[in-house]
Design a protein around this motif. Structure first.
Motif, PDB file in Angstrom:
ATOM      1  N   SER A  75       0.864  -1.193   0.000  1.00 42.60           N
ATOM      2  CA  SER A  75       0.000   0.000   0.000  1.00 42.60           C
ATOM      3  C   SER A  75       0.890   1.230   0.000  1.00 42.60           C
ATOM      4  O   SER A  75       2.093   1.158   0.274  1.00 42.60           O
ATOM      5  CB  SER A  75      -0.928   0.014   1.227  1.00 42.60           C
ATOM      6  OG  SER A  75      -0.154   0.080   2.416  1.00 42.60           O
ATOM      7  N   LEU A  76       0.281   2.373  -0.305  1.00 45.38           N
ATOM      8  CA  LEU A  76       1.010   3.638  -0.354  1.00 45.38           C
ATOM      9  C   LEU A  76       0.318   4.640   0.562  1.00 45.38           C
ATOM     10  O   LEU A  76      -0.917   4.725   0.563  1.00 45.38           O
ATOM     11  CB  LEU A  76       1.056   4.182  -1.781  1.00 45.38           C
ATOM     12  CG  LEU A  76       1.760   3.271  -2.795  1.00 45.38           C
ATOM     13  CD1 LEU A  76       1.551   3.790  -4.208  1.00 45.38           C
ATOM     14  CD2 LEU A  76       3.246   3.160  -2.485  1.00 45.38           C
ATOM     15  N   PRO A  77       1.075   5.393   1.342  1.00 46.68           N
ATOM     16  CA  PRO A  77       0.445   6.313   2.305  1.00 46.68           C
ATOM     17  C   PRO A  77      -0.204   7.504   1.622  1.00 46.68           C
ATOM     18  O   PRO A  77       0.272   7.989   0.591  1.00 46.68           O
ATOM     19  CB  PRO A  77       1.622   6.757   3.173  1.00 46.68           C
ATOM     20  CG  PRO A  77       2.808   6.649   2.276  1.00 46.68           C
ATOM     21  CD  PRO A  77       2.545   5.457   1.398  1.00 46.68           C
ATOM     22  N   GLU A  78      -1.287   7.982   2.207  1.00 42.06           N
ATOM     23  CA  GLU A  78      -1.907   9.202   1.716  1.00 42.06           C
ATOM     24  C   GLU A  78      -0.914  10.352   1.874  1.00 42.06           C
ATOM     25  O   GLU A  78      -0.239  10.474   2.889  1.00 42.06           O
ATOM     26  CB  GLU A  78      -3.176   9.488   2.512  1.00 42.06           C
ATOM     27  CG  GLU A  78      -3.972  10.666   2.002  1.00 42.06           C
ATOM     28  CD  GLU A  78      -5.278  10.853   2.749  1.00 42.06           C
ATOM     29  OE1 GLU A  78      -5.959  11.857   2.493  1.00 42.06           O
ATOM     30  OE2 GLU A  78      -5.604  10.001   3.590  1.00 42.06           O
ATOM     31  N   ASN A 107       5.237  -4.322  -7.649  1.00 38.47           N
ATOM     32  CA  ASN A 107       5.068  -4.354  -6.200  1.00 38.47           C
ATOM     33  C   ASN A 107       3.926  -5.308  -5.835  1.00 38.47           C
ATOM     34  O   ASN A 107       3.606  -6.211  -6.609  1.00 38.47           O
ATOM     35  CB  ASN A 107       4.813  -2.937  -5.673  1.00 38.47           C
ATOM     36  CG  ASN A 107       6.095  -2.137  -5.555  1.00 38.47           C
ATOM     37  OD1 ASN A 107       6.877  -2.345  -4.628  1.00 38.47           O
ATOM     38  ND2 ASN A 107       6.329  -1.221  -6.489  1.00 38.47           N
ATOM     39  N   ARG A 108       3.310  -5.096  -4.675  1.00 42.47           N
ATOM     40  CA  ARG A 108       2.206  -5.955  -4.224  1.00 42.47           C
ATOM     41  C   ARG A 108       0.965  -5.119  -3.925  1.00 42.47           C
ATOM     42  O   ARG A 108       0.152  -5.486  -3.079  1.00 42.47           O
ATOM     43  CB  ARG A 108       2.632  -6.728  -2.974  1.00 42.47           C
ATOM     44  CG  ARG A 108       3.865  -7.603  -3.201  1.00 42.47           C
ATOM     45  CD  ARG A 108       4.328  -8.249  -1.920  1.00 42.47           C
ATOM     46  NE  ARG A 108       5.502  -9.085  -2.121  1.00 42.47           N
ATOM     47  CZ  ARG A 108       6.127  -9.761  -1.157  1.00 42.47           C
ATOM     48  NH1 ARG A 108       5.685  -9.682   0.090  1.00 42.47           N
ATOM     49  NH2 ARG A 108       7.196 -10.494  -1.420  1.00 42.47           N
ATOM     50  N   LEU A 109       0.836  -3.997  -4.639  1.00 44.06           N
ATOM     51  CA  LEU A 109      -0.275  -3.085  -4.408  1.00 44.06           C
ATOM     52  C   LEU A 109      -1.598  -3.761  -4.735  1.00 44.06           C
ATOM     53  O   LEU A 109      -1.726  -4.434  -5.755  1.00 44.06           O
ATOM     54  CB  LEU A 109      -0.114  -1.829  -5.268  1.00 44.06           C
ATOM     55  CG  LEU A 109       1.158  -1.015  -5.023  1.00 44.06           C
ATOM     56  CD1 LEU A 109       1.254   0.133  -6.022  1.00 44.06           C
ATOM     57  CD2 LEU A 109       1.202  -0.494  -3.591  1.00 44.06           C
ATOM     58  N   ASN A 164       1.348  -5.784 -10.405  1.00 43.17           N
ATOM     59  CA  ASN A 164       0.993  -5.687  -8.999  1.00 43.17           C
ATOM     60  C   ASN A 164      -0.095  -6.726  -8.702  1.00 43.17           C
ATOM     61  O   ASN A 164      -0.240  -7.697  -9.443  1.00 43.17           O
ATOM     62  CB  ASN A 164       0.527  -4.271  -8.658  1.00 43.17           C
ATOM     63  CG  ASN A 164       1.685  -3.337  -8.360  1.00 43.17           C
ATOM     64  OD1 ASN A 164       2.252  -3.369  -7.272  1.00 43.17           O
ATOM     65  ND2 ASN A 164       2.047  -2.502  -9.330  1.00 43.17           N
ATOM     66  N   GLN A 165      -0.857  -6.485  -7.645  1.00 39.51           N
ATOM     67  CA  GLN A 165      -1.960  -7.382  -7.291  1.00 39.51           C
ATOM     68  C   GLN A 165      -3.262  -6.589  -7.166  1.00 39.51           C
ATOM     69  O   GLN A 165      -4.119  -6.894  -6.348  1.00 39.51           O
ATOM     70  CB  GLN A 165      -1.631  -8.101  -5.970  1.00 39.51           C
ATOM     71  CG  GLN A 165      -0.372  -8.943  -6.041  1.00 39.51           C
ATOM     72  CD  GLN A 165       0.072  -9.493  -4.692  1.00 39.51           C
ATOM     73  OE1 GLN A 165      -0.698  -9.485  -3.721  1.00 39.51           O
ATOM     74  NE2 GLN A 165       1.293  -9.976  -4.616  1.00 39.51           N
ATOM     75  N   LEU A 166      -3.408  -5.571  -8.016  1.00 44.23           N
ATOM     76  CA  LEU A 166      -4.560  -4.685  -7.940  1.00 44.23           C
ATOM     77  C   LEU A 166      -5.867  -5.432  -8.182  1.00 44.23           C
ATOM     78  O   LEU A 166      -6.029  -6.091  -9.206  1.00 44.23           O
ATOM     79  CB  LEU A 166      -4.423  -3.552  -8.953  1.00 44.23           C
ATOM     80  CG  LEU A 166      -3.348  -2.496  -8.683  1.00 44.23           C
ATOM     81  CD1 LEU A 166      -3.217  -1.561  -9.867  1.00 44.23           C
ATOM     82  CD2 LEU A 166      -3.656  -1.723  -7.406  1.00 44.23           C
TER      83      LEU A 166
END
Length: 342
Positions: free
Chosen positions: A195-198, A215-217, A239-241
């Motif tokens: 995940s990516l931070p706000e 990545n693994r997003l 990714n894993q969207l």
């Protein structure tokens, strides 16, 4: 007469000794640079060293470009760069550097490019870039970084290109880029990010290329890209969207390249695609949504309408197929869209 001869022999000895010391000094200089090629120009010297056993000493004072690559260097002396204050590019790729001294870059305030690709760095010391206001490119690809701190990047007022790809980053601080107003290219590809931070992208005034591939997003949220309306290239492939929020692309009026291939998307929300491509403008470089398990039912109608309008910019059309329902399994998504079957 004897006295004069004795005095003369001493002078001869001193002269000979001075010459010997001078030759030894020269030999020492040649020895320290024996695995290096030196090219001189009006701008200064370019020094390229491949496979040295230690960092070269006695560098030309006018060195502007220094490459010490493909060797087994595990550390650098803190004063390694004191001899070349005008250095503009430093390439240290393919070594085994495990740590850097905080004072390493202090003697080279004109440095513009620092390439540390393929080393064994696990962290950077705070203050490393305190005199690096001219640095425009920083490459840390293929190291062993498990975390990254905004403190590391303090002082990089001119940094335009930051490459952190192929490390072991599993999370990022939200203020990571806060001091990087000039950043135009950010590569975070092939890490372990889920995940990516706000607020991650707050700071750069005009980010144009963003690499998040490999990545693994799992989700792309509304707020992530909002601070960067000038974004032109976005890689989210591999990714894993499973979901992309409706407003994820809102305001990205300059986006020319989008790669969402090799994810786990089965549908997209209505309105997601309204901000990209036609009818407003062409995506100059195209888009790729292949190798996703698309479920070709009414929930995909919005995407299909958009595909018809932008089909000339669609990559991998033969690899963009329906995974369901059973009656449509294996059909090309673009064919279904053009037939109006959904």
């Amino acid at each position: 007469m004897v006295s004069w001869q004795h005095q003369g022999s001493l002078q001869d000895l001193n002269t000979c000794l001075a010459r010997t010391l001078f030759l030894l000094a020269l030999l020492g200089r040649v020895s320290s640079l024996k695995e290096c090629l030196i090219l001189q120009s009006a701008e200064g010297s370019t020094v390229s060293c491949h496979g040295p056993t230690e960092f070269p000493s006695s560098l030309p004072a006018d060195t502007v470009h220094l490459s010490v690559e493909f060797s087994n260097l595990t550390q650098l002396p803190a004063a390694a760069l004191q001899e070349c204050p005008g250095l503009r590019e430093l390439h240290l790729s393919s070594n085994r550097l495990q740590a850097l001294s905080p004072e390493l870059l202090a003697p080279v305030p004109r440095l513009r490019v620092l390439d540390l690709t393929r080393n064994a760095l696990r962290s950077l010391p705070p203050g490393l870039f305190s005199t690096s206001a001219n640095l425009s490119t920083l490459v840390l690809r293929e190291n062993q970084l498990r975390e990254v701190s905004a403190q590391w990047l303090q002082g990089l007022d001119a940094l335009g290109h930051l490459d952190l790809a192929e490390n072991q980053l599993s999370s990022l601080p939200s203020g990571l880029l806060a001091s990087l107003g000039a950043l135009h290219t950010l590569d975070l590809g092939y890490n372990l990010l889920e995940s990516l931070p706000e607020g991650l992208l707050w700071g750069p005034r005009r980010l144009q290329r963003l690499h998040l591939e490999g990545n693994r997003l799992q989700r792309l949220e509304d707020s992530l890209l909002a601070p960067q309306p000038f974004l032109r290239v976005l890689f989210l492939n591999d990714n894993q969207l499973v979901g992309v929020a409706t407003g994820s692309f809102q305001g990205l009026q300059h986006l020319d390249m989008l790669d969402l291939s090799n994810n786990s998307l089965s549908s997209t929300p209505p309105g997601l695609w309204a901000f990209l491509g036609r009818p407003t403008r062409d995506m100059q470089d195209g888009f790729d949504i292949s190798h996703n398990p698309w479920i070709c039912d009414k929930n995909l109608a919005d995407l299909c309408r958009w595909l018809v309008a932008n089909r000339n910019k669609m990559f991998s059309q033969n690899d963009t197929r329906c995974a369901g329902p059973e009656a449509m399994k294996g059909q090309r998504l673009l064919d279904m869209a053009e037939l109006g079957s959904l």
